[in-house]
Design a protein around this motif. Structure first.
Motif, PDB file in Angstrom:
ATOM      1  N   THR A   5      46.513  15.010  73.400  1.00  0.00           N
ATOM      2  CA  THR A   5      46.527  13.549  73.238  1.00  0.00           C
ATOM      3  C   THR A   5      47.901  12.978  73.536  1.00  0.00           C
ATOM      4  OG1 THR A   5      44.822  13.647  71.561  1.00  0.00           O
ATOM      5  CG2 THR A   5      46.182  11.685  71.565  1.00  0.00           C
ATOM      6  N   THR A   6      48.925  13.592  72.938  1.00  0.00           N
ATOM      7  CA  THR A   6      50.286  13.108  73.139  1.00  0.00           C
ATOM      8  C   THR A   6      50.650  13.193  74.628  1.00  0.00           C
ATOM      9  OG1 THR A   6      50.740  13.986  70.963  1.00  0.00           O
ATOM     10  CG2 THR A   6      52.642  13.348  72.261  1.00  0.00           C
ATOM     11  N   ALA A   7      50.294  14.323  75.264  1.00  0.00           N
ATOM     12  CA  ALA A   7      50.614  14.492  76.685  1.00  0.00           C
ATOM     13  C   ALA A   7      49.928  13.405  77.510  1.00  0.00           C
ATOM     14  CB  ALA A   7      50.171  15.874  77.146  1.00  0.00           C
ATOM     15  N   LYS A   8      48.670  13.130  77.170  1.00  0.00           N
ATOM     16  CA  LYS A   8      47.917  12.097  77.897  1.00  0.00           C
ATOM     17  C   LYS A   8      48.603  10.741  77.785  1.00  0.00           C
ATOM     18  CE  LYS A   8      43.056  13.369  78.194  1.00  0.00           C
ATOM     19  NZ  LYS A   8      41.796  13.379  77.495  1.00  0.00           N
ATOM     20  N   LEU A   9      48.998  10.405  76.563  1.00  0.00           N
ATOM     21  CA  LEU A   9      49.649   9.108  76.327  1.00  0.00           C
ATOM     22  C   LEU A   9      50.999   9.046  77.031  1.00  0.00           C
ATOM     23  CD1 LEU A   9      48.824   8.510  72.580  1.00  0.00           C
ATOM     24  CD2 LEU A   9      48.104   7.069  74.472  1.00  0.00           C
ATOM     25  N   GLU A  10      51.750  10.157  76.975  1.00  0.00           N
ATOM     26  CA  GLU A  10      53.062  10.177  77.628  1.00  0.00           C
ATOM     27  C   GLU A  10      52.907   9.995  79.128  1.00  0.00           C
ATOM     28  OE1 GLU A  10      55.686  12.704  74.417  1.00  0.00           O
ATOM     29  OE2 GLU A  10      54.838  13.748  76.146  1.00  0.00           O
ATOM     30  N   ASN A  11      51.905  10.662  79.665  1.00  0.00           N
ATOM     31  CA  ASN A  11      51.651  10.570  81.100  1.00  0.00           C
ATOM     32  C   ASN A  11      51.313   9.128  81.505  1.00  0.00           C
ATOM     33  OD1 ASN A  11      51.080  11.386  83.768  1.00  0.00           O
ATOM     34  ND2 ASN A  11      48.898  11.430  83.256  1.00  0.00           N
ATOM     35  N   LEU A  12      50.470   8.506  80.674  1.00  0.00           N
ATOM     36  CA  LEU A  12      50.079   7.119  80.928  1.00  0.00           C
ATOM     37  C   LEU A  12      51.313   6.222  81.028  1.00  0.00           C
ATOM     38  CD1 LEU A  12      47.333   5.610  81.015  1.00  0.00           C
ATOM     39  CD2 LEU A  12      47.618   5.109  78.609  1.00  0.00           C
ATOM     40  N   PRO A  48      37.492   6.946  69.007  1.00  0.00           N
ATOM     41  CA  PRO A  48      38.159   7.222  70.284  1.00  0.00           C
ATOM     42  C   PRO A  48      37.801   8.608  70.810  1.00  0.00           C
ATOM     43  CG  PRO A  48      39.751   6.521  68.621  1.00  0.00           C
ATOM     44  CD  PRO A  48      38.455   6.703  67.915  1.00  0.00           C
ATOM     45  N   SER A  49      37.917   8.788  72.124  1.00  0.00           N
ATOM     46  CA  SER A  49      37.597  10.101  72.688  1.00  0.00           C
ATOM     47  C   SER A  49      38.790  11.048  72.576  1.00  0.00           C
ATOM     48  CB  SER A  49      37.154   9.952  74.140  1.00  0.00           C
ATOM     49  OG  SER A  49      38.230   9.443  74.888  1.00  0.00           O
ATOM     50  N   ILE A  50      39.932  10.532  72.128  1.00  0.00           N
ATOM     51  CA  ILE A  50      41.081  11.409  71.900  1.00  0.00           C
ATOM     52  C   ILE A  50      41.465  11.368  70.425  1.00  0.00           C
ATOM     53  CG2 ILE A  50      42.083  11.412  74.226  1.00  0.00           C
ATOM     54  CD1 ILE A  50      43.876   9.079  73.356  1.00  0.00           C
TER      55      ILE A  50
END
Ligand code: ATP
Ligand code: MG
Length: 314
Positions: A5-12, A48-50
């Motif tokens: 989740t954190t990686a996804k948000l950071e990437n965004l 949420p899905s994450i």
């Protein structure tokens, strides 16, 4: 799971504008109901899905801000081009977060290009007209974004759940048949098709909150003096009709979601996540319009350069 989740948000938060628009499309797609014929509400989660928790707050806030900036830029072009308009309709159970979503998602938009209209119980004047009348008066002009906080969809929701409201609508009795809801779905579909054909694109957002989360938020509204004003006995009363509402929502989406004016069933148990999903859906709708700043003719550019030269020579 949490690291993911954190990686996804950071990437965004590292995306450039073009990629952000692309990811808004992919992200919102999972909540988009195109043709509603086979729609089943139970297939859409309220969560949420994450795996989000309080530690993600700064990252989700940053992600929403990126969305808000992208939306604001698209809205500037919409306004300058002055051809299309966008209508975003919000429907939800009480305390699902409509007001907060509207406030946060539209926070970057130039107020000149955006109109918010809230629809409460109809007035005597409203009831002297057909059910679309009061909403028609608030449709966005070309180049604008119109937000409806509740809408003519209440006519197949609250009015369906409480049939005594239908009785107070002064309709000729002959016209109140068992087919009335189907007729209203059809009228709404036709109305939206008509608007789409005239350059008003419509997306509809159902903030899908769970009954448990609503209970939690109601209790907060009682406990927090600053939130007392948001809560009333009628909200608690409506909650007891939960299943009737869910049934009405499901049929409404089945009959009124189309490829051209889709419903988005957005998980609303986490407010930050819901806002990102709403921003994504709006960004995607604007991006699909392929907006461009009006092209300026060669003569006009020459004229502008002449003016600049004269100003510099002053
Ligand atoms: P909040 O989420 O802050 O409570 P709200 O949108 O629920 O905001 P309220 O003032 O609580 O605002 O109530 C609006 C009420 O008006 C809702 O209960 C809604 O169902 C009702 N309403 C809206 N349109 C119609 C309609 N056409 N006929 C009857 N009732 C309607
Ligand atoms: Mg209310």
């Amino acid at each position: 799971m949490k690291e993911e989740t954190t990686a996804k948000l950071e990437n965004l938060n590292t995306l450039n504008k073009k990629d952000l628009i692309r990811s808004a499309k992919t992200f919102s797609k999972q909540y988009r109901v195109g043709d509603g014929e086979k729609f089943k509400l139970k297939e859409y989660s309220t969560k949420p899905s994450i795996d989000l928790d309080a530690s993600d707050k700064p990252l989700t806030k940053q992600a929403l801000q990126l969305g808000v900036d992208a939306l604001a830029a698209l809205q500037e072009t919409l306004y300058a081009q002055d051809k299309w308009s966008l209508l975003v309709i919000f429907q939800a159970m009480d305390a699902a977060g409509k007001d907060g979503a509207i406030k946060h998602v539209m926070s970057g938009v130039n107020p000149q290009g955006c109109q918010v209209s809230s629809f409460k119980a109809p007035s005597a004047e409203d009831l002297d007209h057909d059910f679309l009348w009061r909403c028609q008066k608030h449709l966005p002009e070309r180049g604008r974004i119109g937000i409806f906080n509740r809408s003519y969809y209440e006519e197949v929701l609250v009015v369906r759940v409480h049939e005594q409201i239908l009785k107070s609508q002064k309709l000729p009795p002959k016209l109140v048949t068992d087919d009335i809801w189907k007729s209203r779905f059809k009228d709404i579909r036709n109305f939206e098709k008509y608007l789409t054909r005239n350059g008003t694109i419509i997306i509809k957002i159902f903030l899908n909150v769970s009954k448990d989360e609503q209970k939690k938020r109601f209790i907060e509204r009682v406990d927090d003096p600053d939130k007392n004003w948001k809560f009333s006995a009628s909200d608690a009363r409506e909650r007891s009709y939960w299943d009737d509402y869910m049934h009405a929502y499901e049929e409404m989406i089945q009959h009124t979601s189309t490829e051209d004016s889709p419903w988005y069933v957005v998980p609303a148990d986490n407010k930050a996540y819901a806002r990102i999903a709403v921003a994504s859906a709006i960004i995607h709708a604007l991006d699909k319009m392929k907006l461009e700043y009006p092209k300026v003719s060669k003569e006009k550019i020459e004229e502008l350069n002449g003016i600049k030269k004269a100003l510099l020579a002053e």
